[in-house]
Design a protein around this motif. Structure first.
Motif, mmCIF file in Angstrom:
data_model
loop_
_atom_site.group_PDB
_atom_site.id
_atom_site.type_symbol
_atom_site.label_atom_id
_atom_site.label_comp_id
_atom_site.label_asym_id
_atom_site.label_seq_id
_atom_site.Cartn_x
_atom_site.Cartn_y
_atom_site.Cartn_z
ATOM 1 N N TRP A 1 8.799 -1.941 -9.195
ATOM 2 C CA TRP A 1 8.021 -0.736 -9.450
ATOM 3 C C TRP A 1 8.326 0.384 -8.461
ATOM 4 O O TRP A 1 7.663 1.423 -8.473
ATOM 5 N N GLY A 2 9.318 0.221 -7.597
ATOM 6 C CA GLY A 2 9.696 1.287 -6.669
ATOM 7 C C GLY A 2 8.658 1.552 -5.600
ATOM 8 O O GLY A 2 8.451 2.691 -5.192
ATOM 9 N N LEU A 3 8.016 0.504 -5.148
ATOM 10 C CA LEU A 3 6.964 0.664 -4.150
ATOM 11 C C LEU A 3 7.547 0.687 -2.741
ATOM 12 O O LEU A 3 7.210 -0.123 -1.892
ATOM 13 N N ASN A 4 8.412 1.644 -2.506
ATOM 14 C CA ASN A 4 8.989 1.795 -1.168
ATOM 15 C C ASN A 4 8.906 3.250 -0.724
ATOM 16 O O ASN A 4 9.670 3.688 0.110
ATOM 17 N N THR A 5 7.971 3.978 -1.290
ATOM 18 C CA THR A 5 7.823 5.392 -0.990
ATOM 19 C C THR A 5 7.055 5.582 0.318
ATOM 20 O O THR A 5 6.341 4.672 0.759
ATOM 21 N N PRO A 6 7.166 6.748 0.925
ATOM 22 C CA PRO A 6 6.370 7.015 2.131
ATOM 23 C C PRO A 6 4.863 6.894 1.872
ATOM 24 O O PRO A 6 4.125 6.416 2.737
ATOM 25 N N THR A 7 4.421 7.294 0.689
ATOM 26 C CA THR A 7 2.998 7.189 0.348
ATOM 27 C C THR A 7 2.560 5.731 0.331
ATOM 28 O O THR A 7 1.511 5.381 0.879
ATOM 29 N N TYR A 8 3.362 4.881 -0.276
ATOM 30 C CA TYR A 8 3.040 3.456 -0.319
ATOM 31 C C TYR A 8 3.070 2.851 1.082
ATOM 32 O O TYR A 8 2.170 2.109 1.465
ATOM 33 N N LYS A 9 4.084 3.197 1.842
ATOM 34 C CA LYS A 9 4.229 2.639 3.182
ATOM 35 C C LYS A 9 3.113 3.092 4.122
ATOM 36 O O LYS A 9 2.812 2.413 5.104
ATOM 37 N N ALA A 10 2.473 4.228 3.820
ATOM 38 C CA ALA A 10 1.381 4.742 4.662
ATOM 39 C C ALA A 10 0.072 3.988 4.428
ATOM 40 O O ALA A 10 -0.859 4.104 5.235
ATOM 41 N N LEU A 11 0.005 3.211 3.361
ATOM 42 C CA LEU A 11 -1.213 2.445 3.083
ATOM 43 C C LEU A 11 -1.376 1.307 4.084
ATOM 44 O O LEU A 11 -0.393 0.815 4.649
ATOM 45 N N SER A 12 -2.602 0.882 4.271
ATOM 46 C CA SER A 12 -2.846 -0.298 5.111
ATOM 47 C C SER A 12 -2.252 -1.515 4.395
ATOM 48 O O SER A 12 -2.017 -1.479 3.180
ATOM 49 N N PRO A 13 -2.021 -2.604 5.130
ATOM 50 C CA PRO A 13 -1.474 -3.800 4.477
ATOM 51 C C PRO A 13 -2.334 -4.277 3.297
ATOM 52 O O PRO A 13 -1.791 -4.643 2.250
ATOM 53 N N LEU A 14 -3.646 -4.242 3.430
ATOM 54 C CA LEU A 14 -4.511 -4.661 2.333
ATOM 55 C C LEU A 14 -4.337 -3.738 1.137
ATOM 56 O O LEU A 14 -4.211 -4.204 -0.001
ATOM 57 N N HIS A 15 -4.292 -2.455 1.367
ATOM 58 C CA HIS A 15 -4.165 -1.508 0.261
ATOM 59 C C HIS A 15 -2.787 -1.586 -0.402
ATOM 60 O O HIS A 15 -2.677 -1.401 -1.619
ATOM 61 N N ARG A 16 -1.737 -1.890 0.377
ATOM 62 C CA ARG A 16 -0.422 -2.124 -0.234
ATOM 63 C C ARG A 16 -0.480 -3.332 -1.165
ATOM 64 O O ARG A 16 0.074 -3.321 -2.265
ATOM 65 N N GLU A 17 -1.167 -4.376 -0.722
ATOM 66 C CA GLU A 17 -1.309 -5.573 -1.547
ATOM 67 C C GLU A 17 -2.091 -5.251 -2.821
ATOM 68 O O GLU A 17 -1.729 -5.697 -3.914
ATOM 69 N N VAL A 18 -3.140 -4.449 -2.689
ATOM 70 C CA VAL A 18 -3.943 -4.061 -3.852
ATOM 71 C C VAL A 18 -3.081 -3.313 -4.871
ATOM 72 O O VAL A 18 -3.085 -3.631 -6.057
ATOM 73 N N VAL A 19 -2.322 -2.327 -4.407
ATOM 74 C CA VAL A 19 -1.479 -1.540 -5.313
ATOM 75 C C VAL A 19 -0.429 -2.428 -5.978
ATOM 76 O O VAL A 19 -0.215 -2.358 -7.197
ATOM 77 N N ALA A 20 0.225 -3.283 -5.213
ATOM 78 C CA ALA A 20 1.233 -4.187 -5.788
ATOM 79 C C ALA A 20 0.587 -5.116 -6.819
ATOM 80 O O ALA A 20 1.158 -5.359 -7.888
ATOM 81 N N ASP A 21 -0.613 -5.599 -6.519
ATOM 82 C CA ASP A 21 -1.305 -6.482 -7.461
ATOM 83 C C ASP A 21 -1.686 -5.749 -8.743
ATOM 84 O O ASP A 21 -1.679 -6.339 -9.825
ATOM 85 N N VAL A 22 -2.033 -4.468 -8.632
ATOM 86 C CA VAL A 22 -2.354 -3.690 -9.833
ATOM 87 C C VAL A 22 -1.165 -3.707 -10.789
ATOM 88 O O VAL A 22 -1.318 -3.929 -11.992
#
Length: 89
Positions: A19-40
């Motif tokens: 899903w291209g989750l390597n953007t600066p916006t994604y990387k700025a999320l906390s580890p929990l929030h990155r996991e939440v977005v990836a799980d979505v």
């Protein structure tokens, strides 16, 4: 030794690449929030039905409830990604 945690991490990495989750916006999320977005995205892939918006909203609701976070975490993430691409809210 393969553990449940390492399997989850491998799946999360696969989802991030797909899903291209390597953007600066994604990387700025906390580890929990990155996991939440990836799980979505993972849950979204399994949703059935033809209404893409409803499927995405259902996925966000399920994942937010599972991780005990507010859905605004995901919606704010999407808003910031759209802004970073030059889109409008």
């Amino acid at each position: 030794m393969v553990t449940k945690s390492s399997l989850h991490q491998m799946h999360q990495n696969k989802t991030q690449v797909k899903w291209g989750l390597n953007t600066p916006t994604y990387k700025a999320l906390s580890p929990l929030h990155r996991e939440v977005v990836a799980d979505v995205f993972s849950v979204y892939e399994r949703e059935e039905g033809e209404n893409l918006v409803t499927n995405l909203e259902t996925s966000i609701d399920k994942v937010a409830k599972f991780h005990n976070v507010n859905t605004s975490v995901v919606y704010d993430y999407f808003d910031k990604e759209i802004e970073s691409l030059g889109g409008q809210e």
